[in-house]
Scaffold this active site. Structure first.
Site, PDB file in Angstrom:
ATOM      1  CD  GLU A 275      22.692  18.516  17.492  1.00  0.00           C
ATOM      2  OE1 GLU A 275      22.066  18.109  16.234  1.00  0.00           O
ATOM      3  OE2 GLU A 275      22.795  18.736  18.384  1.00  0.00           O
ATOM      4  CD  GLU A 322      16.932  11.870  20.299  1.00  0.00           C
ATOM      5  OE1 GLU A 322      16.820  12.198  21.172  1.00  0.00           O
ATOM      6  OE2 GLU A 322      17.487  11.867  19.876  1.00  0.00           O
ATOM      7  CE  LYS A 325      15.409  14.740  18.793  1.00  0.00           C
ATOM      8  NZ  LYS A 325      16.574  14.850  18.266  1.00  0.00           N
ATOM      9  CD  GLU A 331      13.959  17.230  12.930  1.00  0.00           C
ATOM     10  OE1 GLU A 331      14.660  16.847  13.767  1.00  0.00           O
ATOM     11  OE2 GLU A 331      14.005  18.391  12.488  1.00  0.00           O
TER      12      GLU A 331
END
Length: 353
Positions: A275, A322, A325, A331
């Site tokens: 990542e 996302e 999350k 995040e």
């Protein structure tokens, strides 16, 4: 998100010296650059629509966070490679039950591997510092490998696991980096020996944004963003123990991992950056998390990897934002695409990589 030691000093505005990091021939083999496909977002496209979106980015490698057959089937006959992940909660039972590992391979790999290019399975995600999983991790990986070998797929599909850089208790200077004592000898040494025996890579999640944020203002923003090679004010960091000069934070973080492996008395091992990315938005006060910095970071990352003589495979995080999350706002905002498939910002990945 681990705390990060600060860089003691940066030298500028001198032009950095490259100590063997770059190839003089920029037309050499292209780096492997993939994308992470997470699904904690609302209104995301169905799995069947993902291959065409990935192809639109000229990317040929995808990493997922589960074993969903719907995803695996969607990549059949596309030429796109797939890296899968066994959920964390399966690790304890896999460690003691070879038959469960065989069941996973039989149900989630065998029906699809002839048409979908499956290259890796991660046993869990970032569990090295979680005792309820880490104490069982190596045994679980061994059993998954045995199950894959039983079906003669071990040369095609590698077994590994992803780590956050929180596994390092010291990162700077990179030549002095070490793993946390609590997991170095008990977890990581046998784990890395397993990877070396099976010709599998060490998978690490490398986030220069987090290191920059946690060490602010010690790390200048341009150093984290791969400062331009032709900048008259190009900074460099010199490791005081080796004399190696660095012109970006990414290379420092990678060398820290390599040094920590050597500190265990182990030979160097191939690394995959599982990542990496830059957020487009964060919490109030996170001014560096914005669209332009994300575009600059990812574009310069691609260019930097093309120049590197030591080709390190990376998976950019992530394909989509996302918004489901939990945790801090940052995040949720790492995606290259909106949920409708349109690009949040322009990136040039051509030719296909």
């Amino acid at each position: 998100m681990a705390s990060c030691s600060t860089i003691p000093s940066l030298v500028g505005p001198q032009i950095g010296i490259n100590y063997g990091e770059y190839s003089s021939n920029l037309e050499d083999s292209s780096p492997v650059i993939g994308i992470n496909y997470g699904r904690y977002g609302s209104n995301l496209p169905p799995p069947e629509a993902i291959p065409s979106l990935v192809n639109s980015l000229s990317i040929k490698h995808v990493k997922t966070f589960d074993l969903d057959p719907r995803i695996t089937k969607s990549f059949a006959n596309t030429g796109i490679t797939l890296s899968l992940c066994i959920p964390n909660d399966k690790i304890p039972s896999l460690a003691t039950n070879l038959s469960e590992a065989e069941s996973i391979i039989r149900n989630f790999i065998l029906p699809y591997h002839k048409n979908t290019i499956i290259t890796a399975i991660s046993v869990g995600n970032e569990v090295s510092l979680l005792p309820q999983f880490s104490n069982h991790l190596v045994s679980a990986m061994v059993n998954v490998h045995k199950a894959i070998k039983r079906y003669r797929l071990h040369k095609k599909i590698k077994v590994s696991t992803t780590h956050s850089l929180a596994i390092l208790s010291r990162r700077f200077p990179p030549s002095t980096a070490v793993f946390h004592q609590s997991i170095g000898d008990s977890v990581l040494e046998p784990l890395i020996r397993f990877l070396q025996r099976t010709n599998s890579p060490l998978m690490v999640n490398v986030y220069p944004y987090l290191a920059y944020k946690q060490s602010f203002p010690s790390i200048p923003l341009d150093f984290a963003l791969f400062q331009p090679m032709n900048s008259p004010r190009r900074r460099r960091y010199i490791d005081p123990y080796t004399g190696v000069a660095y012109t970006n934070l990414f290379d420092i973080m990678l060398d820290s991992v390599n040094s920590a492996v050597k500190s265990l008395g182990l030979p160097e091992i191939p690394v995959v950056v599982s990542e990496i990315g830059w957020p487009t938005r964060g919490d109030p006060g996170e001014t560096a998390a914005n669209l332009e910095n994300a575009r600059v970071f990812n574009q310069r990352l691609v260019e930097h990897l093309r120049r590197r003589w030591n080709k390190v495979p990376v998976y950019i995080f992530a394909l989509f934002d996302e918004d489901q999350k939990t945790g801090n706002a940052v995040e949720k905002h790492w995606g290259l695409l909106h949920g409708n498939g349109s690009r949040k910002y322009d990136l040039n990945f051509s030719p296909p990589i």
